[in-house]
Design a protein around this motif. Structure first.
Motif, PDB file in Angstrom:
ATOM      1  N   ASP A 161       0.829  -1.205   0.000  1.00  0.00           N
ATOM      2  CA  ASP A 161       0.000   0.000   0.000  1.00  0.00           C
ATOM      3  C   ASP A 161       0.869   1.263   0.000  1.00  0.00           C
ATOM      4  OD1 ASP A 161      -2.223  -1.620   0.075  1.00  0.00           O
ATOM      5  OD2 ASP A 161      -2.530  -1.418   2.242  1.00  0.00           O
ATOM      6  N   GLU A 162       1.925   1.247   0.786  1.00  0.00           N
ATOM      7  CA  GLU A 162       2.814   2.413   0.863  1.00  0.00           C
ATOM      8  C   GLU A 162       3.527   2.645  -0.473  1.00  0.00           C
ATOM      9  OE1 GLU A 162       5.349   1.528   4.137  1.00  0.00           O
ATOM     10  OE2 GLU A 162       3.849   2.037   5.673  1.00  0.00           O
ATOM     11  N   TRP A 163       4.003   1.583  -1.088  1.00  0.00           N
ATOM     12  CA  TRP A 163       4.704   1.716  -2.371  1.00  0.00           C
ATOM     13  C   TRP A 163       3.767   2.234  -3.457  1.00  0.00           C
ATOM     14  CZ3 TRP A 163       6.975  -3.884  -1.840  1.00  0.00           C
ATOM     15  CH2 TRP A 163       8.047  -3.859  -0.938  1.00  0.00           C
ATOM     16  N   GLN A 164       2.551   1.722  -3.434  1.00  0.00           N
ATOM     17  CA  GLN A 164       1.596   2.150  -4.459  1.00  0.00           C
ATOM     18  C   GLN A 164       1.182   3.602  -4.236  1.00  0.00           C
ATOM     19  OE1 GLN A 164      -0.981  -0.541  -6.724  1.00  0.00           O
ATOM     20  NE2 GLN A 164      -2.658   0.243  -5.483  1.00  0.00           N
ATOM     21  N   GLN A 165       0.959   3.983  -2.991  1.00  0.00           N
ATOM     22  CA  GLN A 165       0.585   5.365  -2.694  1.00  0.00           C
ATOM     23  C   GLN A 165       1.700   6.342  -3.062  1.00  0.00           C
ATOM     24  OE1 GLN A 165      -0.533   5.278   1.450  1.00  0.00           O
ATOM     25  NE2 GLN A 165      -2.320   3.961   1.067  1.00  0.00           N
ATOM     26  N   ALA A 166       2.950   5.874  -2.974  1.00  0.00           N
ATOM     27  CA  ALA A 166       4.092   6.718  -3.342  1.00  0.00           C
ATOM     28  C   ALA A 166       4.308   6.766  -4.859  1.00  0.00           C
ATOM     29  CB  ALA A 166       5.360   6.201  -2.663  1.00  0.00           C
ATOM     30  N   GLY A 167       3.504   6.023  -5.602  1.00  0.00           N
ATOM     31  CA  GLY A 167       3.623   6.025  -7.058  1.00  0.00           C
ATOM     32  C   GLY A 167       4.805   5.223  -7.585  1.00  0.00           C
ATOM     33  N   LEU A 168       5.342   4.328  -6.763  1.00  0.00           N
ATOM     34  CA  LEU A 168       6.518   3.552  -7.180  1.00  0.00           C
ATOM     35  C   LEU A 168       6.138   2.313  -7.976  1.00  0.00           C
ATOM     36  CD1 LEU A 168       8.601   3.767  -3.873  1.00  0.00           C
ATOM     37  CD2 LEU A 168       8.894   5.112  -5.966  1.00  0.00           C
ATOM     38  N   VAL A 169       5.002   1.714  -7.645  1.00  0.00           N
ATOM     39  CA  VAL A 169       4.562   0.507  -8.333  1.00  0.00           C
ATOM     40  C   VAL A 169       3.050   0.521  -8.490  1.00  0.00           C
ATOM     41  CG1 VAL A 169       6.464  -0.950  -7.500  1.00  0.00           C
ATOM     42  CG2 VAL A 169       4.349  -0.792  -6.165  1.00  0.00           C
ATOM     43  N   GLU A 170       2.585  -0.296  -9.429  1.00  0.00           N
ATOM     44  CA  GLU A 170       1.175  -0.614  -9.535  1.00  0.00           C
ATOM     45  C   GLU A 170       1.031  -2.073  -9.118  1.00  0.00           C
ATOM     46  OE1 GLU A 170      -0.606   0.340 -13.292  1.00  0.00           O
ATOM     47  OE2 GLU A 170       0.629   2.137 -13.522  1.00  0.00           O
ATOM     48  N   CYS A 171       0.231  -2.333  -8.082  1.00  0.00           N
ATOM     49  CA  CYS A 171       0.063  -3.689  -7.561  1.00  0.00           C
ATOM     50  C   CYS A 171      -1.133  -4.335  -8.256  1.00  0.00           C
ATOM     51  CB  CYS A 171      -0.143  -3.659  -6.058  1.00  0.00           C
ATOM     52  SG  CYS A 171       1.261  -2.946  -5.151  1.00  0.00           S
ATOM     53  N   LEU A 172      -0.848  -5.339  -9.063  1.00  0.00           N
ATOM     54  CA  LEU A 172      -1.895  -5.984  -9.852  1.00  0.00           C
ATOM     55  C   LEU A 172      -2.465  -7.220  -9.172  1.00  0.00           C
ATOM     56  CD1 LEU A 172      -0.453  -4.100 -11.920  1.00  0.00           C
ATOM     57  CD2 LEU A 172      -0.900  -5.833 -13.655  1.00  0.00           C
ATOM     58  N   GLY A 173      -1.833  -7.670  -8.080  1.00  0.00           N
ATOM     59  CA  GLY A 173      -2.322  -8.843  -7.367  1.00  0.00           C
ATOM     60  C   GLY A 173      -2.051 -10.136  -8.119  1.00  0.00           C
ATOM     61  N   TYR A 174      -2.645 -11.215  -7.610  1.00  0.00           N
ATOM     62  CA  TYR A 174      -2.483 -12.522  -8.256  1.00  0.00           C
ATOM     63  C   TYR A 174      -3.247 -12.527  -9.570  1.00  0.00           C
ATOM     64  CZ  TYR A 174      -2.987 -17.497  -9.218  1.00  0.00           C
ATOM     65  OH  TYR A 174      -2.987 -18.727  -9.829  1.00  0.00           O
ATOM     66  N   ARG A 175      -2.596 -12.952 -10.638  1.00  0.00           N
ATOM     67  CA  ARG A 175      -3.228 -12.953 -11.956  1.00  0.00           C
ATOM     68  C   ARG A 175      -2.972 -14.271 -12.673  1.00  0.00           C
ATOM     69  NH1 ARG A 175      -4.336  -7.422 -13.514  1.00  0.00           N
ATOM     70  NH2 ARG A 175      -5.013  -8.274 -15.519  1.00  0.00           N
ATOM     71  N   THR A 176      -3.916 -14.654 -13.490  1.00  0.00           N
ATOM     72  CA  THR A 176      -3.749 -15.854 -14.309  1.00  0.00           C
ATOM     73  C   THR A 176      -3.546 -15.516 -15.781  1.00  0.00           C
ATOM     74  OG1 THR A 176      -6.149 -16.050 -14.575  1.00  0.00           O
ATOM     75  CG2 THR A 176      -5.147 -17.243 -12.736  1.00  0.00           C
ATOM     76  N   ASP A 177      -3.594 -14.227 -16.115  1.00  0.00           N
ATOM     77  CA  ASP A 177      -3.464 -13.807 -17.520  1.00  0.00           C
ATOM     78  C   ASP A 177      -2.064 -13.273 -17.811  1.00  0.00           C
ATOM     79  OD1 ASP A 177      -3.892 -11.637 -15.842  1.00  0.00           O
ATOM     80  OD2 ASP A 177      -4.998 -10.477 -17.349  1.00  0.00           O
ATOM     81  N   ILE A 178      -1.047 -14.015 -17.378  1.00  0.00           N
ATOM     82  CA  ILE A 178       0.332 -13.569 -17.555  1.00  0.00           C
ATOM     83  C   ILE A 178       0.678 -13.329 -19.028  1.00  0.00           C
ATOM     84  CG2 ILE A 178       2.765 -14.171 -17.209  1.00  0.00           C
ATOM     85  CD1 ILE A 178       1.307 -13.354 -14.670  1.00  0.00           C
ATOM     86  N   PRO A 179       0.273 -14.192 -19.966  1.00  0.00           N
ATOM     87  CA  PRO A 179       0.607 -13.905 -21.374  1.00  0.00           C
ATOM     88  C   PRO A 179       0.112 -12.540 -21.840  1.00  0.00           C
ATOM     89  CG  PRO A 179      -0.187 -16.152 -21.149  1.00  0.00           C
ATOM     90  CD  PRO A 179      -0.436 -15.476 -19.832  1.00  0.00           C
ATOM     91  N   GLN A 180      -1.102 -12.189 -21.455  1.00  0.00           N
ATOM     92  CA  GLN A 180      -1.655 -10.895 -21.862  1.00  0.00           C
ATOM     93  C   GLN A 180      -0.905  -9.736 -21.186  1.00  0.00           C
ATOM     94  OE1 GLN A 180      -3.586 -13.545 -20.845  1.00  0.00           O
ATOM     95  NE2 GLN A 180      -4.199 -14.096 -22.936  1.00  0.00           N
ATOM     96  N   LEU A 181      -0.548  -9.926 -19.915  1.00  0.00           N
ATOM     97  CA  LEU A 181       0.185  -8.873 -19.209  1.00  0.00           C
ATOM     98  C   LEU A 181       1.576  -8.673 -19.795  1.00  0.00           C
ATOM     99  CD1 LEU A 181      -0.859  -9.680 -15.531  1.00  0.00           C
ATOM    100  CD2 LEU A 181      -1.646  -7.779 -16.942  1.00  0.00           C
ATOM    101  N   PHE A 182       2.252  -9.767 -20.135  1.00  0.00           N
ATOM    102  CA  PHE A 182       3.584  -9.642 -20.723  1.00  0.00           C
ATOM    103  C   PHE A 182       3.517  -9.023 -22.117  1.00  0.00           C
ATOM    104  CE2 PHE A 182       6.154 -12.995 -18.133  1.00  0.00           C
ATOM    105  CZ  PHE A 182       5.978 -12.206 -17.001  1.00  0.00           C
ATOM    106  N   THR A 183       2.415  -9.249 -22.814  1.00  0.00           N
ATOM    107  CA  THR A 183       2.231  -8.590 -24.108  1.00  0.00           C
ATOM    108  C   THR A 183       2.180  -7.076 -23.937  1.00  0.00           C
ATOM    109  OG1 THR A 183       1.055 -10.485 -25.052  1.00  0.00           O
ATOM    110  CG2 THR A 183       0.673  -8.350 -26.084  1.00  0.00           C
ATOM    111  N   GLN A 184       1.621  -6.623 -22.815  1.00  0.00           N
ATOM    112  CA  GLN A 184       1.529  -5.186 -22.552  1.00  0.00           C
ATOM    113  C   GLN A 184       2.816  -4.611 -21.964  1.00  0.00           C
ATOM    114  OE1 GLN A 184      -2.154  -4.304 -20.280  1.00  0.00           O
ATOM    115  NE2 GLN A 184      -2.846  -6.337 -20.882  1.00  0.00           N
ATOM    116  N   ALA A 185       3.689  -5.490 -21.460  1.00  0.00           N
ATOM    117  CA  ALA A 185       4.939  -5.032 -20.835  1.00  0.00           C
ATOM    118  C   ALA A 185       6.037  -4.872 -21.878  1.00  0.00           C
ATOM    119  CB  ALA A 185       5.376  -6.025 -19.767  1.00  0.00           C
ATOM    120  N   ASN A 186       7.058  -4.104 -21.513  1.00  0.00           N
ATOM    121  CA  ASN A 186       8.231  -3.921 -22.369  1.00  0.00           C
ATOM    122  C   ASN A 186       9.440  -4.706 -21.871  1.00  0.00           C
ATOM    123  OD1 ASN A 186       6.617  -1.122 -22.224  1.00  0.00           O
ATOM    124  ND2 ASN A 186       7.394  -1.405 -24.306  1.00  0.00           N
ATOM    125  N   ILE A 187       9.527  -4.863 -20.569  1.00  0.00           N
ATOM    126  CA  ILE A 187      10.661  -5.535 -19.929  1.00  0.00           C
ATOM    127  C   ILE A 187      10.107  -6.384 -18.789  1.00  0.00           C
ATOM    128  CG2 ILE A 187      12.813  -5.202 -18.609  1.00  0.00           C
ATOM    129  CD1 ILE A 187      12.909  -2.352 -19.926  1.00  0.00           C
TER     130      ILE A 187
END
Length: 381
Positions: free
Chosen positions: A252-278
């Motif tokens: 919560d602290e990291w997200q409030q500071a704008g350092l990360v976006e916490c997406l939680g547990y996900r099963t759609d890793i292929p789709q997320l990696f498609t949206q990622a660059n690194i």
């Protein structure tokens, strides 16, 4: 007239979720070949498990338990299952299953055993007094676990292999190295990077400190201080049963500071990696070979990871990704910044990563390697 019974295969793991994410294709191929397939784990049977056609057994087994009575009870439960179904072959995956399952297999006179060392955990990744004492206590148990006369031990990286060869004098003739659990290249397609307004750096794993979560967040802080625009995704959730987990308060602290976006547990890793660059995993955990790095390669994403057993085995350094020292947030930030600013290099590494996945990490090749091991053991049983 005797009716020939189908051969019986049992896989023992520390969790059914891990089975479904890392070992399902192996079990499916065995069933296709006519085996009666049994799965043993401490978890309750999932509601939809019947669809796979496997027989499920729940055998309570604490991940962190150290009570001698409880631990021997876990061995007894596995032994009872083995005696009841009389398997031709058992495959034991992760530390407690291969330690306890091997004892049960020898007591039940199982003809063939496969022990999969999917990372050695903190037992070898740390060298404090506690872990040294633990190694001393476990030495005899490891000797027994790898002492079956008709056994193959699968390692995911050469460092883990050498550690046990040196420690318990494990015979080279028993050893196979298979680099990870593989990935279905159809489920993890290689697609061009999304046209993001800011580059996305993805971290996907259990949110343990040993996985490098804090270094990942600190790298985000450093890049923001340098004026480098980027989004840092944390994909995963805390592990309440692990003393090394990050807390929800930290997230919560990291997200409030704008350092990360916490997406939680996900099963759609292929789709997320498609949206990622690194994709980055700055781990210093006792990894086997992190599946997330295999999946990143399959999706054609450049990787930043640590020069650490398992992690360094998942990439071709300077071709599919960059290595940094463990626990070094500055070096991590530098490497990520290099790939953010050099788009051509990033794309070149992503393309090379996909080629590595096709050559080495294709799940069909991983399954074939396992089938060859099983057939060899059955011939020599």
């Amino acid at each position: 007239m005797d009716i020939k019974k189908n051969p019986v295969f049992v896989m023992v793991l520390n969790g059914v979720t891990y089975f479904l994410s890392h070992r399902l294709p192996i079990a499916q191929e065995l069933r296709h070949q006519g085996y009666e397939v049994h799965i043993v784990s401490p978890d309750p049977k999932p509601a939809d498990f019947e669809q796979y056609g496997f027989i499920y057994h729940q055998a309570p087994m604490s991940r962190k338990g150290v009570n001698p009575f409880t631990e021997w009870l876990a061995i007894a439960r596995i032994f009872k299952i083995f005696k009841a179904i009389q398997p031709n072959l058992v495959h034991l995956v992760t530390i407690k299953p291969y330690l306890y399952g091997s004892i049960a297999a020898r007591l039940a006179r199982v003809p063939s055993v496969v022990s999969a060392v999917a990372g050695l955990g903190i037992i070898f990744s740390q060298s404090n007094f506690k872990t040294k004492l633990l190694r001393a206590v476990l030495y005899s148990l490891f000797k027994v676990a790898f002492g079956h006369k008709n056994q193959n031990v699968i390692f995911q990286n050469k460092d883990d292999k050498q550690a046990l060869v040196d420690w318990i004098n494990l015979a080279e003739s028993k050893i196979t190295v298979i680099r990870g659990a593989g990935a279905d290249l159809n489920q993890y397609p290689y697609l061009p990077e999304s046209d993001n307004s800011q580059p996305v750096i993805a971290f996907a794993a259990r949110l343990l400190k040993d996985k490098g979560v804090e270094q990942f967040v600190e790298a985000s802080r450093l890049l923001k201080e340098r004026g480098v625009a980027a989004k840092f995704w944390l994909i995963g959730e805390p592990d309440a049963g692990n003393a090394n987990t990050v807390t929800q308060q930290q997230l919560d602290e990291w997200q409030q500071a704008g350092l990360v976006e916490c997406l939680g547990y996900r099963t759609d890793i292929p789709q997320l990696f498609t949206q990622a660059n690194i994709v980055s995993l700055p781990s210093f955990y006792g990894e086997g070979l992190p599946k997330v790095l295999i999946e990143a390669a399959a999706c054609g994403r450049a990787v930043v990871t640590t020069d650490w057993p398992g992690c360094r085995d998942a990439i071709t350094p300077n071709e599919t990704g960059l290595l940094v020292p463990i626990k070094d947030s500055v070096a991590l930030a530098d490497a990520i910044q290099t790939l953010i600013e050099d788009e051509a290099l990033r794309h070149k590494m992503g393309k090379a990563g996909r080629k590595l996945a096709e050559d080495v990490f294709d799940v069909n090749k991983v399954v074939e390697q396992h089938m060859n091991i099983y057939k060899t053991l059955e011939r020599t049983a």
